[in-house]
Design a protein around this motif. Structure first.
Motif, PDB file in Angstrom:
ATOM      1  N   GLU A 107     -17.700  21.277  35.599  1.00 40.44           N
ATOM      2  CA  GLU A 107     -18.184  19.822  35.987  1.00 40.44           C
ATOM      3  C   GLU A 107     -17.982  18.937  34.900  1.00 40.44           C
ATOM      4  O   GLU A 107     -18.859  18.616  34.454  1.00 40.44           O
ATOM      5  CB  GLU A 107     -19.740  20.071  36.451  1.00 40.44           C
ATOM      6  N   PRO A 108     -16.829  18.433  34.908  1.00 39.37           N
ATOM      7  CA  PRO A 108     -16.546  17.227  33.938  1.00 39.37           C
ATOM      8  C   PRO A 108     -17.622  16.082  33.933  1.00 39.37           C
ATOM      9  O   PRO A 108     -17.742  15.388  32.918  1.00 39.37           O
ATOM     10  CB  PRO A 108     -15.446  16.805  34.245  1.00 39.37           C
ATOM     11  N   ASN A 109     -18.208  15.518  35.271  1.00 38.55           N
ATOM     12  CA  ASN A 109     -19.033  14.399  34.967  1.00 38.55           C
ATOM     13  C   ASN A 109     -20.636  14.806  35.164  1.00 38.55           C
ATOM     14  O   ASN A 109     -21.494  13.948  35.221  1.00 38.55           O
ATOM     15  CB  ASN A 109     -18.848  13.831  36.311  1.00 38.55           C
ATOM     16  N   ASN A 110     -21.044  16.280  34.531  1.00 38.42           N
ATOM     17  CA  ASN A 110     -22.472  16.457  34.439  1.00 38.42           C
ATOM     18  C   ASN A 110     -23.071  15.939  33.210  1.00 38.42           C
ATOM     19  O   ASN A 110     -22.764  16.310  32.171  1.00 38.42           O
ATOM     20  CB  ASN A 110     -22.264  18.170  34.074  1.00 38.42           C
ATOM     21  N   LYS A 111     -23.720  15.005  33.644  1.00 37.63           N
ATOM     22  CA  LYS A 111     -24.547  14.312  32.589  1.00 37.63           C
ATOM     23  C   LYS A 111     -25.119  15.031  31.503  1.00 37.63           C
ATOM     24  O   LYS A 111     -25.238  15.086  30.190  1.00 37.63           O
ATOM     25  CB  LYS A 111     -25.441  13.136  33.176  1.00 37.63           C
ATOM     26  N   ALA A 112     -26.164  15.767  31.918  1.00 38.58           N
ATOM     27  CA  ALA A 112     -26.894  16.704  31.122  1.00 38.58           C
ATOM     28  C   ALA A 112     -26.031  17.568  30.076  1.00 38.58           C
ATOM     29  O   ALA A 112     -26.639  17.518  29.032  1.00 38.58           O
ATOM     30  CB  ALA A 112     -27.743  17.666  32.063  1.00 38.58           C
ATOM     31  N   VAL A 113     -25.041  18.123  30.698  1.00 34.32           N
ATOM     32  CA  VAL A 113     -24.263  18.912  29.785  1.00 34.32           C
ATOM     33  C   VAL A 113     -23.646  18.245  28.723  1.00 34.32           C
ATOM     34  O   VAL A 113     -23.377  18.462  27.558  1.00 34.32           O
ATOM     35  CB  VAL A 113     -23.290  19.771  30.726  1.00 34.32           C
ATOM     36  N   GLN A 114     -23.031  16.866  29.046  1.00 32.70           N
ATOM     37  CA  GLN A 114     -22.451  16.185  28.158  1.00 32.70           C
ATOM     38  C   GLN A 114     -23.258  15.565  26.818  1.00 32.70           C
ATOM     39  O   GLN A 114     -23.132  15.272  26.028  1.00 32.70           O
ATOM     40  CB  GLN A 114     -21.795  14.849  28.765  1.00 32.70           C
ATOM     41  N   GLU A 115     -24.636  15.150  27.419  1.00 33.32           N
ATOM     42  CA  GLU A 115     -25.383  14.626  26.421  1.00 33.32           C
ATOM     43  C   GLU A 115     -25.824  15.728  25.603  1.00 33.32           C
ATOM     44  O   GLU A 115     -25.899  15.482  24.449  1.00 33.32           O
ATOM     45  CB  GLU A 115     -26.896  14.297  27.348  1.00 33.32           C
ATOM     46  N   GLU A 116     -25.846  17.213  25.997  1.00 31.45           N
ATOM     47  CA  GLU A 116     -26.567  18.280  24.999  1.00 31.45           C
ATOM     48  C   GLU A 116     -25.222  18.511  24.019  1.00 31.45           C
ATOM     49  O   GLU A 116     -25.454  18.684  22.964  1.00 31.45           O
ATOM     50  CB  GLU A 116     -26.602  19.444  25.757  1.00 31.45           C
ATOM     51  N   LEU A 117     -23.996  18.287  24.558  1.00 29.32           N
ATOM     52  CA  LEU A 117     -22.376  18.493  23.688  1.00 29.32           C
ATOM     53  C   LEU A 117     -22.501  17.398  22.962  1.00 29.32           C
ATOM     54  O   LEU A 117     -22.173  17.518  21.565  1.00 29.32           O
ATOM     55  CB  LEU A 117     -21.450  18.603  24.580  1.00 29.32           C
ATOM     56  N   ASN A 118     -23.002  16.112  23.067  1.00 31.56           N
ATOM     57  CA  ASN A 118     -22.858  15.007  22.113  1.00 31.56           C
ATOM     58  C   ASN A 118     -23.684  15.297  21.222  1.00 31.56           C
ATOM     59  O   ASN A 118     -23.704  14.890  19.955  1.00 31.56           O
ATOM     60  CB  ASN A 118     -23.224  13.744  22.982  1.00 31.56           C
ATOM     61  N   ALA A 119     -24.967  15.848  21.419  1.00 30.41           N
ATOM     62  CA  ALA A 119     -25.974  16.054  20.506  1.00 30.41           C
ATOM     63  C   ALA A 119     -25.817  17.095  19.541  1.00 30.41           C
ATOM     64  O   ALA A 119     -25.853  17.091  18.406  1.00 30.41           O
ATOM     65  CB  ALA A 119     -27.455  16.372  21.224  1.00 30.41           C
ATOM     66  N   LEU A 120     -25.105  18.112  20.251  1.00 36.05           N
ATOM     67  CA  LEU A 120     -24.692  19.251  19.409  1.00 36.05           C
ATOM     68  C   LEU A 120     -23.506  18.810  18.202  1.00 36.05           C
ATOM     69  O   LEU A 120     -23.619  19.049  17.331  1.00 36.05           O
ATOM     70  CB  LEU A 120     -24.050  20.474  20.035  1.00 36.05           C
ATOM     71  N   ILE A 121     -22.692  17.966  18.693  1.00 40.22           N
ATOM     72  CA  ILE A 121     -21.567  17.774  17.895  1.00 40.22           C
ATOM     73  C   ILE A 121     -22.242  16.558  16.643  1.00 40.22           C
ATOM     74  O   ILE A 121     -21.663  16.653  15.473  1.00 40.22           O
ATOM     75  CB  ILE A 121     -20.367  16.728  18.682  1.00 40.22           C
ATOM     76  N   TRP A 122     -23.336  15.843  16.987  1.00 41.57           N
ATOM     77  CA  TRP A 122     -23.891  15.094  15.974  1.00 41.57           C
ATOM     78  C   TRP A 122     -24.757  16.221  15.044  1.00 41.57           C
ATOM     79  O   TRP A 122     -24.576  15.708  13.827  1.00 41.57           O
ATOM     80  CB  TRP A 122     -25.045  14.252  16.630  1.00 41.57           C
ATOM     81  N   ASP A 123     -25.209  17.383  15.507  1.00 38.53           N
ATOM     82  CA  ASP A 123     -25.810  18.282  14.563  1.00 38.53           C
ATOM     83  C   ASP A 123     -24.728  18.513  13.567  1.00 38.53           C
ATOM     84  O   ASP A 123     -24.912  18.948  12.439  1.00 38.53           O
ATOM     85  CB  ASP A 123     -26.456  19.409  15.309  1.00 38.53           C
ATOM     86  N   GLU A 124     -23.510  18.869  14.159  1.00 41.66           N
ATOM     87  CA  GLU A 124     -22.318  19.528  13.443  1.00 41.66           C
ATOM     88  C   GLU A 124     -22.041  18.506  12.182  1.00 41.66           C
ATOM     89  O   GLU A 124     -21.652  18.984  11.050  1.00 41.66           O
ATOM     90  CB  GLU A 124     -21.135  19.804  14.181  1.00 41.66           C
ATOM     91  N   LYS A 125     -21.896  17.104  12.809  1.00 43.93           N
ATOM     92  CA  LYS A 125     -21.487  16.268  11.621  1.00 43.93           C
ATOM     93  C   LYS A 125     -22.478  16.148  10.619  1.00 43.93           C
ATOM     94  O   LYS A 125     -22.424  15.680   9.400  1.00 43.93           O
ATOM     95  CB  LYS A 125     -21.343  14.858  12.514  1.00 43.93           C
ATOM     96  N   LYS A 126     -23.849  16.180  11.150  1.00 44.72           N
ATOM     97  CA  LYS A 126     -25.094  16.016  10.154  1.00 44.72           C
ATOM     98  C   LYS A 126     -25.063  17.216   9.239  1.00 44.72           C
ATOM     99  O   LYS A 126     -25.253  17.021   7.830  1.00 44.72           O
ATOM    100  CB  LYS A 126     -26.206  15.955  10.957  1.00 44.72           C
ATOM    101  N   ILE A 127     -24.673  18.432   9.498  1.00 40.33           N
ATOM    102  CA  ILE A 127     -24.534  19.610   8.539  1.00 40.33           C
ATOM    103  C   ILE A 127     -23.369  19.405   7.426  1.00 40.33           C
ATOM    104  O   ILE A 127     -23.553  19.542   6.458  1.00 40.33           O
ATOM    105  CB  ILE A 127     -24.217  20.859   9.355  1.00 40.33           C
ATOM    106  N   GLN A 128     -22.247  18.522   8.107  1.00 38.28           N
ATOM    107  CA  GLN A 128     -21.060  18.420   6.860  1.00 38.28           C
ATOM    108  C   GLN A 128     -21.704  17.521   5.886  1.00 38.28           C
ATOM    109  O   GLN A 128     -21.213  17.412   4.766  1.00 38.28           O
ATOM    110  CB  GLN A 128     -19.825  18.008   7.835  1.00 38.28           C
ATOM    111  N   ARG A 129     -22.390  16.384   6.756  1.00 37.62           N
ATOM    112  CA  ARG A 129     -22.698  15.240   5.475  1.00 37.62           C
ATOM    113  C   ARG A 129     -23.796  15.948   4.397  1.00 37.62           C
ATOM    114  O   ARG A 129     -23.484  15.467   3.358  1.00 37.62           O
ATOM    115  CB  ARG A 129     -23.465  13.988   6.183  1.00 37.62           C
ATOM    116  N   ASN A 130     -24.761  16.628   4.944  1.00 39.30           N
ATOM    117  CA  ASN A 130     -25.771  17.432   3.947  1.00 39.30           C
ATOM    118  C   ASN A 130     -24.987  18.158   3.053  1.00 39.30           C
ATOM    119  O   ASN A 130     -25.332  18.532   1.950  1.00 39.30           O
ATOM    120  CB  ASN A 130     -26.468  18.328   4.768  1.00 39.30           C
ATOM    121  N   LEU A 131     -23.645  18.854   3.460  1.00 39.57           N
ATOM    122  CA  LEU A 131     -22.903  19.941   2.416  1.00 39.57           C
ATOM    123  C   LEU A 131     -22.258  19.077   1.534  1.00 39.57           C
ATOM    124  O   LEU A 131     -22.432  19.389   0.384  1.00 39.57           O
ATOM    125  CB  LEU A 131     -22.023  20.716   3.357  1.00 39.57           C
ATOM    126  N   LYS A 132     -21.795  17.799   1.951  1.00 39.25           N
ATOM    127  CA  LYS A 132     -21.215  16.792   1.293  1.00 39.25           C
ATOM    128  C   LYS A 132     -21.923  16.399   0.051  1.00 39.25           C
ATOM    129  O   LYS A 132     -21.743  16.247  -1.256  1.00 39.25           O
ATOM    130  CB  LYS A 132     -20.547  15.820   1.806  1.00 39.25           C
TER     131      LYS A 132
END
Length: 336
Positions: free
Chosen positions: A112-137
């Protein structure tokens, strides 16, 4: 093979479980869905619904396990699969298993490419991943900067800087009078030397940073009236989506804003028939609903707060002559 009588019993317990869920009685709902499974263990919806209750109770590991069981027995074209993948993704993200959480969410989006709830959760997860990378740096840089350096006394460092910038430095044996008075005042008040002020005030701009808003949540309960006044009357509401950014809004923030609306609705008699109250409440609700991850965070908001907010707003709306403000608030409430 499950016989017809067992299927009927399972369906009846599912209905009861759904009723308990709608009343926010999640533990009872779990017990009822479990009874449904005892009659029909082959229905993935029962596992999915039980997982939804466990997410509400923040029982992340159990939610993940039930979602996995649901996926194991679901047919390839089953409509419940996307919901189960999303729920398992939420649970795995909370368990900090970001890699598997991402796989679940991306798989759900393929269906379901247009599922808003899934997309929002994925965006938040990607942000978590980037935050972890920033913290490591940042951690790596701190480790580098902590390497031993030649010792330089504070006095000699000041003298070196003053020479470079042509600043006259005057050595004194005691603090200037105005600083001595401030120090004495702090001692009398019991505040540590160097604290911000004797009387704590919320001095934040109309558009604060996320750090600023987070710091408000850590303040003592005695500051709540001041915090609510800032959030309700001074904060620029349309800045909320940009403040929370791609990481999205969290449940704690949604609840504190609802508490803010409830506070002014219950405690300020000037708000009766007030178009200002209705307009501000609508702005809060609308702009929060525009934040990333709102639909996820909304799931975990205490339903009693939402119900109380709607009840208070409806009461004030019934006494207000400003039809535009009333209509705007009703639109906002429908988003919740």
């Amino acid at each position: 093979m499950v016989d017809a009588a067992a299927l009927k019993e399972a369906a009846a317990y599912k209905v009861k479980g759904n009723a308990a869920f709608s009343k926010q009685d999640f533990k009872t709902a779990i017990a009822l869905y479990s009874r449904a499974l005892s009659y029909n263990p082959n229905d993935p919806v029962f596992y999915s619904n039980r997982a939804a209750c466990q997410l509400k109770l923040k029982e992340w590991k159990r939610a993940e396990e039930d979602c996995s069981l649901a996926l194991a027995i679901a047919d390839s074209g089953d409509s419940v699969i996307v919901k189960v993948l999303w729920r398992r993704g939420v649970a795995r993200r909370e368990l900090e298993n970001l890699k598997d959480a991402r796989m679940d969410l991306e798989r759900a989006l393929k269906i379901e490419p247009n599922n808003k709830a899934v997309q929002e959760e994925l965006n938040a997860l990607i942000w978590d991943e980037k935050k972890i990378q920033r913290n490591l740096k940042s951690s790596a840089k701190r480790n580098q900067s902590s390497q031993p350096k030649s010792a330089i006394s504070p006095a000699s460092e000041v003298e070196t800087i003053s020479k470079q910038r042509n600043i006259t430095v005057k050595h004194v044996d005691e603090l200037p009078e105005r600083f001595r008075e401030e120090e004495l005042t702090r001692k009398r008040s019991g505040l540590p030397i160097g604290s911000a002020s004797v009387a704590s005030k919320i001095l934040l701009p109309e558009t604060p940073s996320l750090y600023d808003l987070t710091s408000l949540l850590r303040r003592p309960k005695s500051d709540l009236p001041e915090i609510y006044n800032y959030l309700f009357n001074r904060l620029k509401m349309d800045s909320l989506p940009s403040i929370f950014g791609r990481g999205g809004v969290e449940t704690d923030f949604l609840e504190v804003f609802l508490d803010c609306i409830i506070y002014f609705g219950e405690n300020d008699s000037n708000n009766l028939a007030s178009s200002h109250f209705l307009t501000q409440a609508a702005e809060i609700l609308i702009n929060l609903s525009r934040c990333n991850r709102f639909s996820i965070a909304r799931i975990f908001v205490a339903e009693s707060k939402v119900t109380n907010t709607k009840k208070i707003c409806s009461k004030i709306s019934s006494s207000c002559d400003d039809k535009v403000a009333v209509a705007k608030l009703q639109t906002a409430l429908n988003m919740w």
